[in-house]
Design a protein around this motif. Structure first.
Motif, PDB file in Angstrom:
ATOM      1  N   ALA A  47       1.912  15.740  61.387  1.00  0.00           N
ATOM      2  CA  ALA A  47       0.989  16.360  60.435  1.00  0.00           C
ATOM      3  C   ALA A  47       1.727  17.325  59.517  1.00  0.00           C
ATOM      4  CB  ALA A  47      -0.124  17.090  61.187  1.00  0.00           C
ATOM      5  N   GLU A  48       2.652  18.061  60.098  1.00  0.00           N
ATOM      6  CA  GLU A  48       3.439  19.018  59.308  1.00  0.00           C
ATOM      7  C   GLU A  48       4.349  18.311  58.314  1.00  0.00           C
ATOM      8  OE1 GLU A  48       7.367  21.734  60.069  1.00  0.00           O
ATOM      9  OE2 GLU A  48       5.972  21.483  61.740  1.00  0.00           O
ATOM     10  N   ARG A  49       5.041  17.259  58.784  1.00  0.00           N
ATOM     11  CA  ARG A  49       6.017  16.568  57.930  1.00  0.00           C
ATOM     12  C   ARG A  49       5.348  15.709  56.864  1.00  0.00           C
ATOM     13  NH1 ARG A  49      11.118  18.660  58.097  1.00  0.00           N
ATOM     14  NH2 ARG A  49      11.415  19.558  60.180  1.00  0.00           N
ATOM     15  N   LEU A  50       4.305  14.996  57.229  1.00  0.00           N
ATOM     16  CA  LEU A  50       3.651  14.095  56.276  1.00  0.00           C
ATOM     17  C   LEU A  50       2.995  14.863  55.136  1.00  0.00           C
ATOM     18  CD1 LEU A  50       1.982  11.512  58.706  1.00  0.00           C
ATOM     19  CD2 LEU A  50       3.980  11.144  57.247  1.00  0.00           C
ATOM     20  N   ALA A  51       2.554  16.079  55.410  1.00  0.00           N
ATOM     21  CA  ALA A  51       1.877  16.870  54.385  1.00  0.00           C
ATOM     22  C   ALA A  51       2.794  17.198  53.215  1.00  0.00           C
ATOM     23  CB  ALA A  51       1.330  18.157  54.996  1.00  0.00           C
ATOM     24  N   SER A  52       4.108  17.201  53.456  1.00  0.00           N
ATOM     25  CA  SER A  52       5.056  17.574  52.393  1.00  0.00           C
ATOM     26  C   SER A  52       5.649  16.368  51.670  1.00  0.00           C
ATOM     27  CB  SER A  52       6.193  18.409  53.000  1.00  0.00           C
ATOM     28  OG  SER A  52       6.913  17.654  53.960  1.00  0.00           O
ATOM     29  N   LEU A  53       5.261  15.146  52.077  1.00  0.00           N
ATOM     30  CA  LEU A  53       5.826  13.935  51.473  1.00  0.00           C
ATOM     31  C   LEU A  53       4.926  13.402  50.366  1.00  0.00           C
ATOM     32  CD1 LEU A  53       7.005  11.982  54.664  1.00  0.00           C
ATOM     33  CD2 LEU A  53       8.352  13.493  53.212  1.00  0.00           C
ATOM     34  N   ARG A  54       5.567  12.865  49.315  1.00  0.00           N
ATOM     35  CA  ARG A  54       4.806  12.269  48.223  1.00  0.00           C
ATOM     36  C   ARG A  54       4.529  10.789  48.473  1.00  0.00           C
ATOM     37  NH1 ARG A  54       7.914  12.286  43.489  1.00  0.00           N
ATOM     38  NH2 ARG A  54       6.027  11.631  42.417  1.00  0.00           N
ATOM     39  N   SER A  55       5.376  10.128  49.247  1.00  0.00           N
ATOM     40  CA  SER A  55       5.178   8.709  49.564  1.00  0.00           C
ATOM     41  C   SER A  55       5.763   8.432  50.935  1.00  0.00           C
ATOM     42  CB  SER A  55       5.848   7.818  48.509  1.00  0.00           C
ATOM     43  OG  SER A  55       7.244   8.052  48.479  1.00  0.00           O
ATOM     44  N   VAL A  56       5.275   7.374  51.574  1.00  0.00           N
ATOM     45  CA  VAL A  56       5.743   7.004  52.918  1.00  0.00           C
ATOM     46  C   VAL A  56       5.889   5.486  52.986  1.00  0.00           C
ATOM     47  CG1 VAL A  56       4.652   8.981  54.060  1.00  0.00           C
ATOM     48  CG2 VAL A  56       3.375   6.854  53.794  1.00  0.00           C
ATOM     49  N   PRO A  57       6.713   4.984  53.916  1.00  0.00           N
ATOM     50  CA  PRO A  57       6.809   3.530  54.110  1.00  0.00           C
ATOM     51  C   PRO A  57       5.477   2.962  54.608  1.00  0.00           C
ATOM     52  CG  PRO A  57       8.688   4.653  55.105  1.00  0.00           C
ATOM     53  CD  PRO A  57       7.705   5.712  54.723  1.00  0.00           C
TER      54      PRO A  57
END
Length: 485
Positions: free
Chosen positions: A285-295
């Motif tokens: 939850a912490e890491r995904l919140a700072s990403l603009r795109s994901v695989p």
């Protein structure tokens, strides 16, 4: 400039040259600087007998830290403890700040030359790839069969001896090449060690290994990285905390892409272990919140995420609910609803209700970094005089009038979204953050303002954030009124 300054014996000239350089770096950017030679001169300045020269050198290091980051400190670890503490304090002042865009410089000769790498340099203010400056040592020859055998020995004392030798090899080399022979297999086995002291020592070595190997450590994510995640299932809080610290050290070097690709992450979430589920969900939850795109492979984690929503453990259920809005931010409500439709009727109703709730608190994706505008050449600026060509001025005026409605429309569109943005676990993260400043002062210093500005950025709308930290207090009043409404 530094060479000429230190060729003189006058310490005042040396200190002023260093101060001028600090300002010049902020104005012109960091691109094109011979960093190795530069660091050598700064090291000489730190050893000067005159305190003003040493102080100017420390301030210059603070500016360099904006562009080079944590690896800069490694070049000065041999300094005395008192001086090193001064350097650390200076680094702390600029921790988390981004380097300013250059305000001066030579304009590119043509628009075509502004593409590619030049545009990237402008975007980050002329930063430097520090990894290219670090001489990396090949330690594979020092990873002997004897050392590997010691690490895998039945006697815990012999295993500890092998781990101590391994830590010493990495520490001595500082920066290493990621190819380390049979070491990954040996360390992976120790991540399951029944001796918790040796397990934590292994985690410490893996953290040290990631820092020393740099981005090249990503080739070991599948073999060594995911076994670190498995340690999150340990029953001891201290072991899980050490595993999270090690995991963060690896992600700092590799980025998140390698961790989200494939099915390994979803397999970890499927494990019926409340500790690994709650720790991993909180971390995601912490890491995904700072990403603009994901695989696209993140979709594989949805089914185990839904299973966690019905877990027997209340902490797991809470972490799963906190992670829902962030997953939805990347995957979208429709995809997650379709996945929920595949569940059993008894589970489906509960999950759909939670999805509807998460939809209202879904955060916005982080904004793309702004590209720094090209700096106009002073000679060109003086040549462009609107008064000398009234017909062109009129045309420009008409163009600007024509553009105003669209700009206004864009502002209105920017303010149409939510004012407050819920980011899961941000409060817990701030509490755990060791570098956070303690709010105990008579009047706030600049670093307190910068920390508050950085902490509030992901929690409020972009336009509101700009109003809150505007130089004009009238904008502060507008922001407060907007929050009250």
């Amino acid at each position: 400039v530094v060479s000429a300054a230190f060729a003189q014996k006058n310490p005042k000239n040396q200190a002023e040259a260093l101060s001028w350089l600090a300002d010049a770096i902020k104005e012109f950017g960091f691109a094109g600087i011979n960093v190795k030679a530069f660091i050598g001169h700064v090291r000489t300045a730190l050893g000067a007998t005159n305190p003003a020269v040493r102080t100017a050198a420390v301030c210059l290091l603070g500016i360099m830290y904006l562009y080079m980051g944590a690896p800069l400190r490694v070049f000065f670890e041999g300094e005395k403890a008192a001086l090193l503490s001064q350097i650390d304090a200076e680094f702390q002042k600029v921790q988390g700040q981004t380097p300013p865009a250059p305000t001066r410089g030579v304009r590119k000769r043509s628009e075509e030359q502004q593409g590619g790498e030049d545009a990237a340099d402008q975007e980050d203010g002329g930063s430097v790839d520090v990894e290219d400056l670090l001489p990396r040592t090949d330690i594979s020859a020092k990873i002997t069969v004897e050392m590997v055998n010691k690490i895998g020995d039945k006697n815990w004392k012999v295993r500890k001896e092998g781990l101590d030798e391994m830590a010493a090899v990495i520490s001595e080399a500082r920066f290493i090449q990621p190819s380390v022979g049979d070491l990954p297999a040996a360390l992976k086995a120790r991540l399951g060690d029944s001796n918790k002291i040796l397990l934590q020592q292994t985690l410490s070595i893996l953290q040290q290994f990631a820092t020393a190997a740099g981005p090249g450590v990503r080739q070991h994510v599948k073999t060594l990285g995911f076994p670190i995640i498995t340690v999150l299932g340990d029953s001891k809080n201290t072991v899980r905390a050490a595993a999270l610290t090690t995991l963060s050290a690896w992600v700092e070097q590799t980025g998140m892409k390698e961790w989200l690709e494939g099915e390994e992450l979803s397999e970890e979430l499927k494990k019926d272990n409340p500790f690994i589920r709650q720790e991993l969900l909180g971390w995601l939850a912490e890491r995904l919140a700072s990403l603009r795109s994901v695989p696209s492979d993140l979709q594989l984690c949805v089914a185990p995420l839904y299973a966690c929503l019905e877990d027997r453990n209340a902490d797991v259920r809470k972490k799963a609910q906190d992670a829902l809005p962030v997953f939805m931010m990347h995957l979208g409500f429709n995809k997650m609803s379709k996945a929920a439709a595949m569940l059993k009727p008894t589970s489906k109703d509960q999950v759909v209700a939670l999805l509807e709730k998460a939809r209202s608190t879904m955060p916005a994706k982080p904004a793309a970094p702004k590209e720094a505008a090209p700096v106009p050449d002073s000679s060109e600026t003086t040549e462009e005089k609107p008064e000398a060509k009234p017909e062109k001025s009129a045309q420009k005026g008409q163009a600007s009038v024509a553009k105003k409605p669209s700009a206004k429309g864009k502002d209105e569109e920017d303010k149409s979204g939510p004012v407050f943005i819920l980011v899961p676990n941000r409060k817990e993260l701030r509490v755990k953050e060791k570098k956070a400043l303690k709010w105990n002062f008579s009047s706030p210093r600049d670093e307190f303002t910068e920390q508050l500005k950085a902490q509030m950025a992901p929690c409020v709308a972009k336009w509101l954030h700009e109003e809150l930290f505007h130089a004009d207090f009238q904008h502060h009043i507008k922001a407060i009124n907007a929050m009250i409404e």
